[in-house]
Design an enzyme around this catalytic site. Structure first.
Site, mmCIF file in Angstrom:
data_model
loop_
_atom_site.group_PDB
_atom_site.id
_atom_site.type_symbol
_atom_site.label_atom_id
_atom_site.label_comp_id
_atom_site.label_asym_id
_atom_site.label_seq_id
_atom_site.Cartn_x
_atom_site.Cartn_y
_atom_site.Cartn_z
ATOM 1 N N ARG A 285 15.837 -3.494 -5.211
ATOM 2 C CA ARG A 285 14.633 -2.881 -4.622
ATOM 3 C C ARG A 285 14.978 -1.516 -4.039
ATOM 4 N NH1 ARG A 285 13.691 -4.121 0.255
ATOM 5 N NH2 ARG A 285 13.884 -6.378 0.035
ATOM 6 N N TYR B 66 -10.427 9.019 -9.677
ATOM 7 C CA TYR B 66 -10.370 7.687 -10.281
ATOM 8 C C TYR B 66 -11.012 6.670 -9.318
ATOM 9 C CZ TYR B 66 -8.440 3.178 -11.639
ATOM 10 O OH TYR B 66 -8.306 1.856 -11.962
ATOM 11 N N ASP C 103 -2.899 14.468 -7.954
ATOM 12 C CA ASP C 103 -2.753 13.435 -8.981
ATOM 13 C C ASP C 103 -2.822 14.161 -10.324
ATOM 14 O OD1 ASP C 103 -3.172 11.464 -10.907
ATOM 15 O OD2 ASP C 103 -4.289 10.170 -9.532
ATOM 16 N N LYS D 96 -0.195 6.081 -18.048
ATOM 17 C CA LYS D 96 -0.990 6.921 -18.939
ATOM 18 C C LYS D 96 -0.076 7.771 -19.825
ATOM 19 C CE LYS D 96 -4.061 4.689 -16.796
ATOM 20 N NZ LYS D 96 -4.082 4.768 -15.377
#
Ligand code: P1T
Length: 386
Positions: A50, A103, A176, A201
Site C-alpha cells: 500500500r 463529470y 482534471d 480513459k
C-alpha cells in the site's frame, strides 16, 4: 525527452545491478509485503505494497514524465484520486470554486460527500469566462477545480489565465485533464498546480482497467497527497499499474488517430440535417476554437452533439447503432456513445443539469480508433431511423 520517448521509457530503464535481470518491461510485483534484514529499515526500499510497490512506482514515474511534472501518484479510480486530493486540501467549512460543467460523479462527490458530510461549500461557475472564477473566490476558498475540455459539453477554460487569478489569491488550481490526455494538453506547463486523471480513459486506453492519477511538481503538496494515498489507501493494484503503463506506451499513436477520426465525425455531424449543434474544439465553429489552438496541441477524441427533437429521438438513435457501444466511459480504442442525461450525469438534479446546458437531446461520443468511414456509416444508418 519528447513525449513519445518518455511514454515508452520513463520508469522502465533496465536495471543490471544487484542481480537484476535487465527487464525492458518492469514486472508485475504482486508481493503485498517486503522482507527486511533489520528491524530498523526496509532493506530493498519497500515495506508494504500500500505504501509502495515497484510496479506502481514505475507507473507513477511514467505519469509524472508524460505530464512534464515531478511527481505522480496512482489510485484505484479517478474518483479515488479526486477524493484523496480533497482529503488532503480541505477542512470542514472550506470553500471551492469549480467549473459548472464537470463529470457527474465529480459533482456527486463534491455535493454529497464533501458538502453534505463536511460542510465544504462549492460555487459552480461558468469558467469559460475567467472573471466568473475570480468573482467567486472567497476568503475560505482553498482551490479552483477545472475540467478542460469538460464532460460532457466539451467546453474549455483558459488554464493559464485562471491559474494567474488563482495564484494572485494564493490558492492552487487543479485541472482534471482526462478529456485532453497529457498528449494534447499539459496543464502544469500552463500554470496549474495539480493535474488529475481518470486513467480508466485515454491513458490506459483499452477499457480494461479502472484507475486514477494525481500529478504535480510542488513538493509540499506532493507530500500531503502521498501521505493520504497511503493513509486512506486507495492505491492502484500492481496488475492495473502494469496495464496502465502498457497503455501509455501507445498513447501518442492512439491520440493522433482518436483526433483524426473525431474531426471527421464532427464535420460529418455538423453537416447533418438532424443534428442541431456539434461541440468539438477542432471545428472552427466551436466558440473556443482559438483557445483550443492556444493551449492544446490537438483536439482529442470527444465530441458531443444535440439531436433535433428530444429524449425520444436520442433514445431511438442510440438504440439503432451497431458499431458504437452504448456505454459510459470514454477514451478506449473502441468507439462508445452515451446519453449524459440518463447515464453519466443522471446523479445531477435535472434543473442543475439543464442550467449548465446538459439537455435531454445531448449525445456524447468517444471516438475510437476504428476506420472512420465505418463509424460514419453506422451514424448515418442510425440517424436515418429518427
Ligand atoms: O471512473 P473513474 O475512473 O473513477 O473516473 C472518474 C472521472 C473523473 N473525471 C472525468 C473527467 C471523468 O470523465 C471520469 C469518469 N467518467 C466517466 C465514467 C464517463 O463516462 O464520463
Amino acid at each position: 525527452m519528447a513525449f513519445a520517448t518518455d511514454a515508452v521509457h520513463a520508469g522502465e530503464e533496465p536495471v543490471f545491478t544487484g542481480g537484476a535481470s535487465g527487464d525492458v518491461v518492469v514486472p508485475i510485483h504482486l508481493s503485498s509485503t517486503f522482507a527486511r534484514k533489520d528491524v530498523d529499515a526496509p532493506t530493498g526500499g519497500y515495506e508494504y505494497s500500500r505504501s509502495g510497490n515497484p510496479t506502481r512506482f514505475m507507473l507513477e514515474k511514467k505519469l509524472a514524465a508524460i505530464e512534464g511534472a515531478a511527481y505522480g501518484l496512482a489510485f484505484s479510480s479517478g474518483l479515488a484520486a479526486e477524493t484523496t486530493v480533497g482529503l488532503s486540501l480541505l477542512k470542514k467549512d472550506d470553500h471551492v470554486v469549480a467549473f459548472d460543467d464537470l463529470y457527474g460523479g465529480t459533482r456527486r462527490l463534491f455535493n454529497t460527500v464533501f458538502h453534505d458530510n463536511y460542510g465544504v461549500g462549492f460555487s459552480y461557475v461558468d469558467a469559460r469566462n475567467p472573471e466568473n472564477v475570480k468573482s467567486a473566490i472567497k476568503r475560505n476558498t482553498r482551490f479552483i477545480w477545472l475540467e478542460s475540455p469538460t464532460n460532457p459539453l466539451i467546453r474549455l477554460c483558459d488554464i493559464r489565465e485562471i491559474s494567474g487569478i488563482s495564484h494572485d489569491a494564493g490558492i492552487p488550481v487543479i485541472v482534471d485533464n482526462t478529456f485532453a490526455s497529457p498528449y494534447f494538453q499539459q496543464p502544469i506547463a500552463l500554470g496549474a498546480d495539480i493535474v488529475v486523471h481518470s486513467t480508466t480513459k485515454y491513458i490506459n486506453g483499452h477499457s480494461d482497467s479502472v484507475g486514477g492519477a494525481v500529478i504535480l511538481s510542488d513538493e509540499d503538496l506532493y507530500q500531503k497527497i502521498r501521505f493520504n494515498q497511503n493513509a486512506a489507501g486507495a492505491i492502484l493494484s500492481p496488475f492495473d499499474s502494469f496495464l496502465v503503463a502498457r497503455g501509455i506506451k501507445t498513447l501518442a499513436l492512439r491520440m493522433e488517430r482518436h483526433m483524426k477520426n473525431a474531426l471527421a465525425i464532427a464535420e460529418y455531424l455538423a453537416g447533418h440535417e438532424k443534428v442541431r449543434e456539434v461541440s468539438y474544439p477542432g471545428l472552427p465553429s466551436h466558440p473556443q476554437h482559438a483557445l483550443a489552438q492556444k493551449q492544446m496541441s490537438g483536439f482529442s477524441g470527444m465530441v458531443s452533439f444535440e439531436l433535433k427533437g428530444g429524449k425520444a429521438e436520442a433514445r431511438r438513435f442510440l438504440k439503432n447503432l451497431n458499431l458504437f457501444a452504448l456505454a459510459e466511459s470514454l477514451g478506449g480504442v473502441e468507439s462508445l456513445i452515451e446519453h449524459p442525461a440518463t447515464m453519466t450525469h443522471a446523479s445531477i438534479p435535472k434543473n442543475e443539469r439543464e442550467k449548465v446546458g446538459v439537455k435531454d437531446s445531448l449525445v456524447r461520443v468517444s471516438v475510437g480508433i476504428e476506420n472512420a468511414e465505418d463509424l460514419i456509416a453506422d451514424l448515418e444508418q442510425a440517424l436515418a431511423t429518427i
